[in-house]
Design an enzyme around this catalytic site. Structure first.
Site, PDB file in Angstrom:
ATOM      1  N   ASP A   1     -62.429 -38.324  10.376  1.00 23.23           N
ATOM      2  CA  ASP A   1     -61.184 -39.056  10.647  1.00 23.23           C
ATOM      3  C   ASP A   1     -61.295 -39.955  11.885  1.00 23.23           C
ATOM      4  O   ASP A   1     -60.313 -40.548  12.327  1.00 23.23           O
ATOM      5  CB  ASP A   1     -60.010 -38.079  10.826  1.00 23.23           C
ATOM      6  CG  ASP A   1     -60.235 -37.127  11.998  1.00 23.23           C
ATOM      7  OD1 ASP A   1     -61.292 -37.226  12.653  1.00 23.23           O
ATOM      8  OD2 ASP A   1     -59.349 -36.286  12.266  1.00 23.23           O
ATOM      9  N   GLY A   2     -62.479 -40.032  12.482  1.00 23.22           N
ATOM     10  CA  GLY A   2     -62.690 -40.939  13.612  1.00 23.22           C
ATOM     11  C   GLY A   2     -62.593 -40.263  14.965  1.00 23.22           C
ATOM     12  O   GLY A   2     -62.933 -40.864  15.986  1.00 23.22           O
TER      13      GLY A   2
ATOM     14  N   ARG B   1     -58.763 -55.518  34.813  1.00 20.40           N
ATOM     15  CA  ARG B   1     -58.160 -56.822  35.132  1.00 20.40           C
ATOM     16  C   ARG B   1     -56.632 -56.813  35.014  1.00 20.40           C
ATOM     17  O   ARG B   1     -55.968 -57.673  35.553  1.00 20.40           O
ATOM     18  CB  ARG B   1     -58.785 -57.913  34.264  1.00 20.40           C
ATOM     19  CG  ARG B   1     -60.185 -58.265  34.764  1.00 20.40           C
ATOM     20  CD  ARG B   1     -60.801 -59.405  34.008  1.00 20.40           C
ATOM     21  NE  ARG B   1     -61.191 -59.029  32.662  1.00 20.40           N
ATOM     22  CZ  ARG B   1     -61.633 -59.875  31.745  1.00 20.40           C
ATOM     23  NH1 ARG B   1     -61.732 -61.155  32.027  1.00 20.40           N
ATOM     24  NH2 ARG B   1     -61.986 -59.448  30.560  1.00 20.40           N
TER      25      ARG B   1
ATOM     26  N   LYS C   1     -59.197 -73.061  39.494  1.00 26.98           N
ATOM     27  CA  LYS C   1     -59.025 -73.027  38.034  1.00 26.98           C
ATOM     28  C   LYS C   1     -57.588 -72.701  37.654  1.00 26.98           C
ATOM     29  O   LYS C   1     -56.852 -72.078  38.438  1.00 26.98           O
ATOM     30  CB  LYS C   1     -59.982 -72.002  37.405  1.00 26.98           C
ATOM     31  CG  LYS C   1     -59.479 -70.564  37.410  1.00 26.98           C
ATOM     32  CD  LYS C   1     -60.375 -69.620  36.613  1.00 26.98           C
ATOM     33  CE  LYS C   1     -59.828 -68.200  36.663  1.00 26.98           C
ATOM     34  NZ  LYS C   1     -60.730 -67.151  36.212  1.00 26.98           N
TER      35      LYS C   1
ATOM     36  N   ARG D   1     -55.678 -70.729  34.540  1.00 31.96           N
ATOM     37  CA  ARG D   1     -55.858 -69.984  33.287  1.00 31.96           C
ATOM     38  C   ARG D   1     -54.713 -70.333  32.350  1.00 31.96           C
ATOM     39  O   ARG D   1     -53.554 -70.066  32.643  1.00 31.96           O
ATOM     40  CB  ARG D   1     -55.914 -68.477  33.553  1.00 31.96           C
ATOM     41  CG  ARG D   1     -56.190 -67.683  32.296  1.00 31.96           C
ATOM     42  CD  ARG D   1     -56.532 -66.235  32.551  1.00 31.96           C
ATOM     43  NE  ARG D   1     -57.890 -66.002  33.028  1.00 31.96           N
ATOM     44  CZ  ARG D   1     -58.982 -66.057  32.273  1.00 31.96           C
ATOM     45  NH1 ARG D   1     -58.886 -66.376  30.999  1.00 31.96           N
ATOM     46  NH2 ARG D   1     -60.160 -65.803  32.780  1.00 31.96           N
TER      47      ARG D   1
HETATM   48  C1  R5P Z   1     -61.346 -63.680  37.133  1.00 33.09           C
HETATM   49  O1  R5P Z   1     -60.569 -63.457  38.009  1.00 33.09           O
HETATM   50  C2  R5P Z   1     -62.716 -63.063  37.059  1.00 33.09           C
HETATM   51  O2  R5P Z   1     -63.366 -63.070  38.285  1.00 33.09           O
HETATM   52  C3  R5P Z   1     -63.545 -63.785  36.016  1.00 33.09           C
HETATM   53  O3  R5P Z   1     -63.753 -65.102  36.450  1.00 33.09           O
HETATM   54  C4  R5P Z   1     -62.866 -63.784  34.689  1.00 33.09           C
HETATM   55  O4  R5P Z   1     -62.416 -62.506  34.382  1.00 33.09           O
HETATM   56  C5  R5P Z   1     -63.832 -64.248  33.637  1.00 33.09           C
HETATM   57  O5  R5P Z   1     -63.169 -64.293  32.408  1.00 33.09           O
HETATM   58  P1  R5P Z   1     -63.573 -65.372  31.335  1.00 33.09           P
HETATM   59  O6  R5P Z   1     -65.077 -65.339  31.208  1.00 33.09           O
HETATM   60  O7  R5P Z   1     -62.874 -64.918  30.083  1.00 33.09           O
HETATM   61  O8  R5P Z   1     -63.081 -66.702  31.799  1.00 33.09           O
END
Ligand code: R5P
Length: 317
Positions: A40-41, A99, A195, A197
């Site tokens: 069952d895993g 994270r 950067k 996100r």
């Molecule tokens: C971000 O704060 C981390 O230091 C990495 O830059 C990030 O987790 C990398 O994620 P990805 O490769 O998906 O951009």
């Protein structure tokens, strides 16, 4: 080199090569355990060595499949605790779920704290890990955490390459302290990418602070997951006149579009450590090299077992 019946090293399923290399460094046989999956895993683990009163370490990265390896680690801890191990240290070279470490919007979890709680409640006495996404995550545990860094292994490698005209580039603002450490060890200037996100897998490198024109670049990060961060930063520094580009990352997660992305951009060498084993797909990344953290972990385990200093290790690896 270091035989001691009181010290036991057990391996989870996530990274058998690294666990074997750690045992080899210590001159110890791997602890006997039988890990099975029921139809069952569900996972079942049976420890095959006597661990009563022993100092036990379990090596397990909580990499993909993250939930399965995390659960396996918790079951392992439960097994050892019920078998009367004296002390249980989890050696988690890559600590998944780290994270998600704060509530940056409403109604979201803090999984890093959740995992810390789960490990503690399962019976862990101590944690040994490498490059937690943010160092302050150590404070999520109320048990000792020994925190090592892949920067030691990576910077020694790049030091031996004797790269001239070097600029260390941090691909995001959060990584500046680590980049500064590389710059301290390797010499060279420092530059930072700002950067944005856009989503879990989409990142835009927006601006560069510092100059990379005519310079050789070492871009360093703790995690390369979808490679959005690194690839967008590589494109930006290339546009701004960078010559050779080296990338160093402690944890090569290489999820989703990572392999395709990395093979599209101009990287002369990408170096990661073996905290996570390379998948068959990740082996297709051009110019990839993997360095081992086994001796660093083995040395740390030996010192924990002997109640010796870990911090003095940082100057010697
Ligand atoms: C971000 O704060 C981390 O230091 C990495 O830059 C990030 O987790 C990398 O994620 P990805 O490769 O998906 O951009």
């Amino acid at each position: 080199m270091f035989l001691n019946d009181n010290l036991k090293i057990f391996a989870g399923s996530s990274n058998p090569q690294l666990s074997a290399a750690v045992c080899k460094y210590l001159g110890l046989p791997q602890g006997g355990a039988n890990i099975e999956k029921f139809p069952d895993g569900e996972k079942h683990i049976r420890i095959e060595d006597d661990v009563r009163g022993r100092d036990c370490f379990i090596v397990q990265s909580t990499c993909q499949p993250v939930d399965e390896y995390l659960m396996e680690l918790l079951i392992y801890v439960d097994c050892l605790r019920r078998a009367s191990a004296k002390r249980i240290t989890v050696v988690v070279p890559y600590f998944g779920y780290a994270r998600q470490d704060r509530k940056d919007e409403g109604r979201v979890p803090i999984t890093a704290k959740l995992v810390a709680n789960l490990l503690t409640v399962a019976g862990v006495d101590r944690v040994l890990t490498i490059d937690l996404h943010a160092r302050q995550l150590q404070g999520f545990f109320d048990i000792p955490v020994d925190h090592l860094t892949g920067e030691l292994v990576l910077s020694n490698y790049f030091l031996n390459k004797k790269i001239d005209n070097l600029t260390i580039v941090s691909p995001d603002v959060g990584n500046i302290k680590i980049a500064a450490k590389y710059a301290d060890r390797l010499g060279g200037a420092l530059a930072i990418v700002h950067k944005k996100r856009v989503s879990g897998s989409k990142v835009e490198a927006q601006e560069l602070i510092g100059s990379v024109d005519g310079r050789n670049i070492l871009m360093c990060d703790d995690i390369i997951a979808t490679a959005g961060t690194v690839c967008s930063a590589v494109e930006l520094v290339k546009k701004r006149g960078a010559k050779k580009i080296y990338v160093g990352g402690t944890h090569g997660v290489f999820a989703g579009p990572a392999v395709e992305r990395l093979n599209k951009v101009s990287i002369d060498e990408i170096v990661v450590t073996d905290t996570i084993p390379l998948s068959q797909e990740a082996k297709k990344i051009k110019n990839i090299k993997v360095l081992s953290v086994a001796s660093m972990l083995g040395e740390a385990i030996k010192r924990i077992h002997r109640n010796e200093s870990i911090s003095s290790l940082f100057n010697n690896v």
